[in-house]
Design a protein around this motif. Structure first.
Motif, PDB file in Angstrom:
ATOM      1  N   LYS A 231       0.834  -1.213   0.000  1.00 42.74           N
ATOM      2  CA  LYS A 231       0.000   0.000   0.000  1.00 42.74           C
ATOM      3  C   LYS A 231       0.870   1.265   0.000  1.00 42.74           C
ATOM      4  CE  LYS A 231      -3.251  -0.224   3.159  1.00 42.74           C
ATOM      5  NZ  LYS A 231      -4.352  -0.630   4.064  1.00 42.74           N
ATOM      6  N   PRO A 232       0.267   2.389  -0.332  1.00 42.54           N
ATOM      7  CA  PRO A 232       1.035   3.634  -0.298  1.00 42.54           C
ATOM      8  C   PRO A 232       1.654   3.866   1.088  1.00 42.54           C
ATOM      9  CG  PRO A 232      -1.089   4.002  -1.337  1.00 42.54           C
ATOM     10  CD  PRO A 232      -1.095   2.589  -0.831  1.00 42.54           C
ATOM     11  N   ASN A 233       2.838   4.438   1.078  1.00 43.99           N
ATOM     12  CA  ASN A 233       3.528   4.851   2.319  1.00 43.99           C
ATOM     13  C   ASN A 233       4.061   3.715   3.189  1.00 43.99           C
ATOM     14  OD1 ASN A 233       3.495   7.626   2.072  1.00 43.99           O
ATOM     15  ND2 ASN A 233       1.308   7.649   2.589  1.00 43.99           N
ATOM     16  N   VAL A 234       4.061   2.494   2.668  1.00 45.45           N
ATOM     17  CA  VAL A 234       4.634   1.415   3.489  1.00 45.45           C
ATOM     18  C   VAL A 234       6.159   1.460   3.440  1.00 45.45           C
ATOM     19  CG1 VAL A 234       2.669  -0.168   3.347  1.00 45.45           C
ATOM     20  CG2 VAL A 234       4.443  -0.250   1.592  1.00 45.45           C
ATOM     21  N   GLY A 235       6.706   2.185   2.460  1.00 48.04           N
ATOM     22  CA  GLY A 235       8.167   2.322   2.393  1.00 48.04           C
ATOM     23  C   GLY A 235       8.791   1.667   1.173  1.00 48.04           C
ATOM     24  N   LYS A 236       8.001   1.511   0.094  1.00 45.48           N
ATOM     25  CA  LYS A 236       8.511   0.831  -1.103  1.00 45.48           C
ATOM     26  C   LYS A 236       9.689   1.579  -1.727  1.00 45.48           C
ATOM     27  CE  LYS A 236       4.451   0.876  -3.125  1.00 45.48           C
ATOM     28  NZ  LYS A 236       3.644   1.429  -2.019  1.00 45.48           N
ATOM     29  N   THR A 284       4.545   9.945  -7.069  1.00 47.60           N
ATOM     30  CA  THR A 284       3.783  10.275  -5.862  1.00 47.60           C
ATOM     31  C   THR A 284       2.451   9.543  -5.919  1.00 47.60           C
ATOM     32  OG1 THR A 284       3.101  12.221  -7.064  1.00 47.60           O
ATOM     33  CG2 THR A 284       4.766  12.526  -5.331  1.00 47.60           C
ATOM     34  N   GLN A 285       1.975   9.116  -4.763  1.00 46.88           N
ATOM     35  CA  GLN A 285       0.797   8.258  -4.730  1.00 46.88           C
ATOM     36  C   GLN A 285      -0.482   9.071  -4.573  1.00 46.88           C
ATOM     37  OE1 GLN A 285       1.072   4.844  -4.711  1.00 46.88           O
ATOM     38  NE2 GLN A 285       3.209   4.473  -4.203  1.00 46.88           N
ATOM     39  N   ASP A 286      -0.792   9.870  -5.563  1.00 48.99           N
ATOM     40  CA  ASP A 286      -1.999  10.670  -5.387  1.00 48.99           C
ATOM     41  C   ASP A 286      -3.198  10.093  -6.145  1.00 48.99           C
ATOM     42  OD1 ASP A 286      -1.016  11.181  -7.841  1.00 48.99           O
ATOM     43  OD2 ASP A 286      -0.932  13.361  -7.654  1.00 48.99           O
TER      44      ASP A 286
HETATM   45  P1  GDP Z   1       5.954   4.168  -0.559  1.00 47.33           P
HETATM   46  O1  GDP Z   1       4.770   5.039  -0.792  1.00 47.33           O
HETATM   47  O2  GDP Z   1       5.554   2.772  -0.247  1.00 47.33           O
HETATM   48  O3  GDP Z   1       6.986   4.223  -1.646  1.00 47.33           O
HETATM   49  O4  GDP Z   1       6.627   4.695   0.788  1.00 47.33           O
HETATM   50  P2  GDP Z   1       7.897   5.637   0.985  1.00 47.33           P
HETATM   51  O5  GDP Z   1       9.150   4.890   0.719  1.00 47.33           O
HETATM   52  O6  GDP Z   1       7.689   6.896   0.255  1.00 47.33           O
HETATM   53  O7  GDP Z   1       7.843   5.856   2.543  1.00 47.33           O
HETATM   54  C1  GDP Z   1       6.728   6.455   3.186  1.00 47.33           C
HETATM   55  C2  GDP Z   1       7.183   7.066   4.503  1.00 47.33           C
HETATM   56  O8  GDP Z   1       7.650   6.029   5.384  1.00 47.33           O
HETATM   57  C3  GDP Z   1       8.354   8.010   4.329  1.00 47.33           C
HETATM   58  O9  GDP Z   1       8.166   9.096   5.169  1.00 47.33           O
HETATM   59  C4  GDP Z   1       9.565   7.196   4.790  1.00 47.33           C
HETATM   60  O10 GDP Z   1      10.582   7.990   5.305  1.00 47.33           O
HETATM   61  C5  GDP Z   1       8.939   6.325   5.844  1.00 47.33           C
HETATM   62  N1  GDP Z   1       9.662   5.079   6.012  1.00 47.33           N
HETATM   63  C6  GDP Z   1      10.047   4.206   5.064  1.00 47.33           C
HETATM   64  N2  GDP Z   1      10.713   3.161   5.595  1.00 47.33           N
HETATM   65  C7  GDP Z   1      10.767   3.374   6.934  1.00 47.33           C
HETATM   66  C8  GDP Z   1      11.338   2.638   8.029  1.00 47.33           C
HETATM   67  O11 GDP Z   1      11.930   1.592   7.908  1.00 47.33           O
HETATM   68  N3  GDP Z   1      11.157   3.182   9.265  1.00 47.33           N
HETATM   69  C9  GDP Z   1      10.495   4.374   9.458  1.00 47.33           C
HETATM   70  N4  GDP Z   1      10.394   4.818  10.694  1.00 47.33           N
HETATM   71  N5  GDP Z   1       9.963   5.070   8.462  1.00 47.33           N
HETATM   72  C10 GDP Z   1      10.089   4.592   7.194  1.00 47.33           C
END
Ligand code: GDP
Length: 458
Positions: A231-236, A284-286
């Motif tokens: 899902k969005p924001n999981v840290g991909k 960006t996940q908009d």
């Molecule tokens: P994506 O939407 O899945 O690509 O997620 P992002 O990589 O953009 O990460 C979303 C948010 O989670 C960002 O603010 C990252 O800094 C944060 N984030 C990602 N990995 C970690 C982690 O291992 N620990 C913490 N505390 N935050 C993380």
């Protein structure tokens, strides 16, 4: 390129990479006049009187003008790559010198080689079979320990030796059955049907194993397509960057390598993992949720391996389990990753343990080694041995599949009232497809197709 063009011409081409800035370039000639033509522009020893596999220093001259000081290596046919006379002239690597030397050779009777023509000659003169010739191209293109290993295996004979033997046994049966045809109405059987059946059974097994190896071989040769999903924001994108940045750091540590070509790939113990749709991850996940989910599904279907990320601060174990069930439906191997482990309490960790995930913190770079181990484990390459025979070429795969189909018809024919002429026809068909792999059966179109993909000079 038509095979009847491959006459007695002596061909010439630059064998090293054009435009590279190394110190030396190698110009290669092959053909009955290779030594004679080189000798007419070379000042030094008389090359026509020298032994095979010797190197000679001298100058290349255009009349009295010295073009370069060179080393000339001689390979007297059939003890050469092409089985013809081969000469390799090592010049200084200047575009001007290379052009002048090649033009001189052309003027003295050589012809410019076409793409892959050296290797084509090696094949036509019996130095290599077709699958070995194809492996030469793979070897040159190999960029990881795994792809190098597979190509090397195939070039050294690989499965074509195995197939050659089986094909000969089958030829034997085909001729016995054809002999039966000569006796027309008389009810004679020269070919022992039980022996034929057990031979076909054996070939069937070998081919099935080769077909099954294709996926593995292809993975080793071309890399594993991987999708990072969740899902969005999981840290991909954080994870992707962590993996890729580490890779770039490793690569730039190797002195003198400036490889900016490694886009979204990482190399784990010689196996390449290619991240697909990384642009999609970085966007960006908009987009609205539903559309995002659908797109992720499409993306995941292209993968050979899925890395599925969860954020334990967003999703409960039950929600995670639902998503996992969804991913499992795709029947593609996947790794369950709990990200942001830095935010996880011990109690939460225990809660998630039922999912047997790999815990990482993409942000802090924790757990990345465990993830890599899990990726290798999932593609199961650790068990591939150096001398395992793997099929990596789609042309071979297709020929093997067609062979199987013909063999199935033969098998059916033996046990059913099918006349010998049909049986013979099906065996011949199987032989034809087997021969396509090693080059026992070729057409100009096939050769053109294979060798035109080579570069000039190969
Ligand atoms: P994506 O939407 O899945 O690509 O997620 P992002 O990589 O953009 O990460 C979303 C948010 O989670 C960002 O603010 C990252 O800094 C944060 N984030 C990602 N990995 C970690 C982690 O291992 N620990 C913490 N505390 N935050 C993380």
């Amino acid at each position: 390129m038509s095979t009847d063009l491959i006459s007695q011409d002596t061909i010439v081409a630059l064998a090293t990479s054009p435009g590279a800035n190394g110190a030396i370039a190698v110009i290669r000639l092959s053909g009955s006049q290779a030594i004679h033509i080189t000798n007419s522009i070379f000042r030094g020893k008389d090359l026509r009187e020298q032994a095979s596999h010797t190197i000679h220093f001298g100058t290349i001259r255009d009349q009295n003008e010295i073009i370069d000081e060179v080393l000339v290596s001689l390979f007297i046919g059939p003890n050469s790559y092409t089985k013809e006379h081969v000469v390799e002239i090592s010049t200084h690597n200047s575009k001007y010198i290379i052009e002048r030397v090649i033009n001189l050779l052309l003027k003295h009777g050589a012809r410019a080689a076409q793409a892959g023509e050296f290797t084509l000659r090696a094949f036509l003169n019996g130095g290599l079979d077709l699958s070995q010739a194809e492996a030469v191209a793979d070897l040159i293109a190999s960029n990881s320990a795994a792809s190098h290993q597979v190509a090397m295996q195939q070039m050294r004979g690989g499965f074509s030796n195995q197939l050659k033997g089986l094909r000969e046994d089958l030829v034997h049966f085909a001729s016995l059955i054809e002999l039966e045809l000569d006796f027309g109405e008389e009810d004679v059987e020269f070919a022992n049907r039980d022996q034929l059946k057990s031979l076909i059974d054996h070939i069937h097994q070998v081919i099935r194993r080769l077909i099954a190896s294709f996926e593995q071989g292809n993975v080793l040769k071309n890399g594993v397509p991987v999708v990072i999903a969740g899902k969005p924001n999981v840290g991909k994108s954080t994870l992707l960057n962590a993996l890729l940045n580490e890779e770039r750091a490793i690569v730039s540590e190797i002195a003198g390598t400036t490889r900016d070509t490694i886009e979204d790939e990482i190399n784990i113990q010689g196996v390449t993992f290619r991240f697909i749709d990384t642009a999609g991850i970085r966007e960006t996940q908009d987009i609205i949720e539903a559309k995002g989910v659908e797109r992720t599904r499409e993306k995941m279907k292209q993968a050979r391996l899925i890395i599925y990320l969860f954020d334990p601060t967003q999703d409960t174990v039950v929600e995670v389990q639902q998503q996992i069930a969804d991913v499992a439906q795709l029947s593609i191997p996947f790794v369950t990753l709990i990200n942001k482990s830095d935010l996880l309490s011990v109690a939460q960790r225990e809660e998630y343990a039922v999912l047997s995930p790999v815990y990482i913190s993409a942000k802090q770079g924790a757990g990345i080694e465990e993830l890599k181990e899990e990726l290798l484990h999932q593609v199961n390459v650790a068990n591939v041995q150096v001398d395992d025979v793997l099929v990596t070429n789609i042309r071979h795969l297709e020929a093997l599949q067609k062979t199987l189909e013909s063999l199935d018809r033969v098998f059916y024919g033996i046990d059913n009232p099918v006349t010998s002429d049909f049986l013979a026809m099906d065996i011949r068909q199987a032989l034809y497809h087997l021969g396509e792999i090693t080059g026992a059966v070729t057409t100009d179109d096939l050769l053109e197709n294979i060798f035109s993909k080579f570069c000039i000079g190969k």
